[in-house]
Design a protein around this motif. Structure first.
Motif, short mmCIF file in Angstrom:
data_model
loop_
_atom_site.label_atom_id
_atom_site.label_comp_id
_atom_site.label_asym_id
_atom_site.label_seq_id
_atom_site.Cartn_x
_atom_site.Cartn_y
_atom_site.Cartn_z
N ILE A 1 46.43 46.76 35.62
CA ILE A 1 45.77 45.47 35.85
C ILE A 1 44.88 45.12 34.66
O ILE A 1 44.92 44.00 34.13
N ALA A 2 44.08 46.09 34.22
CA ALA A 2 43.15 45.84 33.11
C ALA A 2 43.89 45.56 31.81
O ALA A 2 43.46 44.73 31.00
N LEU A 3 45.02 46.22 31.60
CA LEU A 3 45.80 46.02 30.38
C LEU A 3 46.44 44.63 30.35
O LEU A 3 46.37 43.92 29.33
N VAL A 4 47.05 44.22 31.45
CA VAL A 4 47.80 42.96 31.48
C VAL A 4 46.87 41.75 31.59
O VAL A 4 47.18 40.66 31.11
N GLY B 1 38.38 37.52 30.14
CA GLY B 1 37.32 38.03 29.29
C GLY B 1 37.79 38.58 27.96
O GLY B 1 37.04 39.28 27.27
N ARG B 2 39.03 38.28 27.56
CA ARG B 2 39.55 38.80 26.30
C ARG B 2 40.55 37.83 25.71
O ARG B 2 40.94 36.85 26.34
N ARG C 1 42.77 32.75 37.80
CA ARG C 1 43.08 31.74 36.78
C ARG C 1 42.94 32.32 35.38
O ARG C 1 43.75 32.07 34.50
N ASP C 2 41.88 33.11 35.16
CA ASP C 2 41.61 33.63 33.82
C ASP C 2 42.49 34.82 33.46
O ASP C 2 42.85 35.00 32.30
N ASP D 1 38.00 44.89 33.61
CA ASP D 1 37.71 46.28 33.27
C ASP D 1 38.42 46.69 32.00
O ASP D 1 39.36 46.03 31.54
N ASP D 2 37.98 47.79 31.41
CA ASP D 2 38.69 48.39 30.29
C ASP D 2 39.83 49.24 30.82
O ASP D 2 39.71 49.88 31.87
#
Length: 241
Positions: free
Chosen positions: A180-183, A187-188, A209-210, A221-222
């Motif tokens: 989840i955090a990778l895809v 915030g990035r 949305r984001d 998350d990281d």
């Protein structure tokens, strides 16, 4: 560029999984009689949206039985997303969005997209906060449940066999969180941004949305790059149902 490289690796492994199981499935074509692994991680893919090289983009990642002592199987969770079949006398091809967060989020986006708030005032509310007869509410929500079922049953998905003891620190939980955090794009710098006509852009949740995912928890998350090794191990252990 580390995330971009890791995303490329992730989708390469996913493509290998696709070949290994004979192609992504759709819930409309699946039953509990298929030989599903007892426990695993799944990823839903968006038709018509692609990472580079023609690999379909992931738009939902999930697992099950992450609470200690849980006996929920992989098919149990997939069936909750799929909804009821044609054998349901009261609500055929409907479902229960209060038992599936995925169904709940898709329904919220449909409500926002078509301004259906008046028609579905209790959508997503827990039964404990709904001060009306449950039978009446279920009947009122049936048409939307059918629309959600139609949407979800057309989403291709892949799954991988990853059988360990239930718990928040299980390999399945770790892999779910990291993917989840990778895809996620929340915030990035966006990679594979969703097109303007993606249903999730109408979600009332900024996290959806984001991020470009139907997930909410963990989208900012990281991620742990080491989880990609775990992913490869799980893919190598997966066989067609």
């Amino acid at each position: 560029m580390a995330r971009a490289d890791d995303l490329d690796r992730f989708y390469d492994v996913l493509e290998r999984l696709d070949r290994r199981v004979g192609g992504a499935r759709r819930l409309k074509n699946c039953t509990g009689h298929m030989d599903w692994p007892d426990r695993g991680v799944y990823a839903f893919l968006e038709p018509g949206q692609y990472h580079e090289d023609g690999v379909r983009r992931v738009t939902r990642v999930g697992t099950h039985a992450v609470s200690a002592g849980s006996s929920t199987t992989l098919w149990d969770r997939l069936k909750q997303h799929s909804g009821t079949g044609d054998g349901s006398d009261a609500h055929p091809h409907g479902g229960n969005h209060r038992g599936s967060v995925y169904r709940k989020r898709v329904g919220e986006a449909i409500i926002e997209n078509h301004d259906l708030h008046t028609e579905y005032p209790d959508w997503g509310e827990r039964w404990s906060t709904v001060d009306r007869d449950r039978t009446v509410v279920r009947d009122e929500e049936y048409l939307l449940e059918r629309r959600v079922s139609t949407y979800l049953r057309e989403q291709p998905f892949l799954w991988m066999d990853l059988d360990d003891e239930p718990g928040p620190k299980s390999d399945r939980a770790v892999l779910e969180r990291s993917v989840i955090a990778l895809v996620s794009n929340a915030g990035r710098e966006p990679i594979d941004p969703r097109p303007v006509d993606w249903l999730g852009r109408h979600s009332p949740s900024a996290a959806i949305r984001d991020s470009g995912l139907w997930n909410v928890a963990g989208v900012e998350d990281d991620y742990d790059p080491a989880a990609l090794d775990l992913l490869e191990t799980a893919v190598d252990a997966t066989t067609p149902p």
